[in-house]
Scaffold this active site. Sequence first.
Site, mmCIF file in Angstrom:
data_model
loop_
_atom_site.group_PDB
_atom_site.id
_atom_site.type_symbol
_atom_site.label_atom_id
_atom_site.label_comp_id
_atom_site.label_asym_id
_atom_site.label_seq_id
_atom_site.Cartn_x
_atom_site.Cartn_y
_atom_site.Cartn_z
ATOM 1 N N GLY A 1 2.575 1.852 10.972
ATOM 2 C CA GLY A 1 3.604 2.859 10.981
ATOM 3 C C GLY A 1 4.292 3.407 12.199
ATOM 4 C CE LYS B 1 -0.036 3.322 4.829
ATOM 5 N NZ LYS B 1 0.051 2.938 6.246
ATOM 6 C CB SER C 1 5.306 -2.430 12.313
ATOM 7 O OG SER C 1 4.700 -1.230 12.225
ATOM 8 C CD GLU D 1 -3.564 -2.659 7.405
ATOM 9 O OE1 GLU D 1 -2.393 -2.920 6.854
ATOM 10 O OE2 GLU D 1 -4.166 -1.713 7.113
ATOM 11 C CD GLU E 1 -2.755 5.396 7.051
ATOM 12 O OE1 GLU E 1 -2.517 5.307 5.793
ATOM 13 O OE2 GLU E 1 -1.791 4.878 7.637
ATOM 14 C CG HIS F 1 -5.699 1.828 5.192
ATOM 15 N ND1 HIS F 1 -5.394 2.775 6.084
ATOM 16 C CD2 HIS F 1 -4.849 0.940 5.190
ATOM 17 C CE1 HIS F 1 -4.172 2.355 6.603
ATOM 18 N NE2 HIS F 1 -3.820 1.465 5.914
ATOM 19 C CG ASN G 1 -1.700 1.224 1.313
ATOM 20 O OD1 ASN G 1 -1.901 1.955 0.528
ATOM 21 N ND2 ASN G 1 -2.375 1.437 2.321
HETATM 22 P P1 PGA Z 1 3.058 -0.063 7.545
HETATM 23 O O1 PGA Z 1 1.477 0.153 7.289
HETATM 24 O O2 PGA Z 1 3.273 -1.390 7.048
HETATM 25 O O3 PGA Z 1 3.537 1.287 7.579
HETATM 26 O O4 PGA Z 1 2.836 -0.078 9.114
HETATM 27 C C1 PGA Z 1 0.507 -0.860 6.927
HETATM 28 C C2 PGA Z 1 -0.749 -0.310 6.429
HETATM 29 O O5 PGA Z 1 -1.243 0.809 6.646
HETATM 30 O O6 PGA Z 1 -1.500 -0.870 5.499
#
Ligand code: PGA
Length: 240
Positions: A162, A8, A192, A156, A91, A89, A6
């Site tokens: 992140g 983003k 992560s 997640e 976010e 997601h 992803n």
């Molecule tokens: P990350 O993000 O691997 O940077 O923790 C995962 C995600 O948001 O899908």
Amino acid sequence: MIIAGNFKTNHTRSSVLTYCKDLDFLLQNGQQNEKVYVFPPSSSLPYGDFAHFRIGVQNAYPTSNGAFTGEIGLEQIRELRISTLMIGHSERRRILGESDALCKMKFDFFAQQGMSIFFCIGEDQQVREKGGIEEFLQGQLKGIDLSYSSLIVAYEPIWAIGTGVSAKLEEIEQVCTMLKAFGCPKVIYGGSVNAGNAGEIMALKGVDGVLVGGACLDLKHFFKIIRAGTCTLDSAKNQG
Ligand code: PGA
């Protein structure tokens, strides 16, 4: 194994194209056991015609077209010959205020169009501390047709996204197994994931793959994670 990256709000149109061409080249000699997906930003979506992996969109509005400023719909996705979509997601839920109801509306619309759907769920730190993760996740899945065969549920935990601190292996296994028992056909973990921990995460019971954010931005790193998925399969085969 399912291995998805992803992007983003990272990478540009030209860097996505270079990344995708290079990834396709790297994958051409690999075993095709792993299913690889890349989710670039909407403005940088290439045609989804790569031979060895699929392009997905990070978000779309449940419409073919119309007056939904800032959104893309089915017509724009189909023109690019893309058939994979991410919904919910954290976010988008947290920063852009997407509700469970809107996520369900998106699921219903795009499932009816036969799209492959990555449906993201996950608890925040507060829920984790208070307990009740199971009920919380079941709530996020309420009304989602789990018998839809092109559904991939991405677990997640928000506190692991992140932060550089993924959930513990036992926690991942416990929740993913629970989601499988709940009826989710495919479950992947995100939060992560990196080249160092991807192999052991993908080897866990109930885990069908990983959703990678930060660690997929560099192709070399993402490719190592893909290789970790292949190795997991190889060692399972050798044991069995
Ligand atoms: P990350 O993000 O691997 O940077 O923790 C995962 C995600 O948001 O899908």
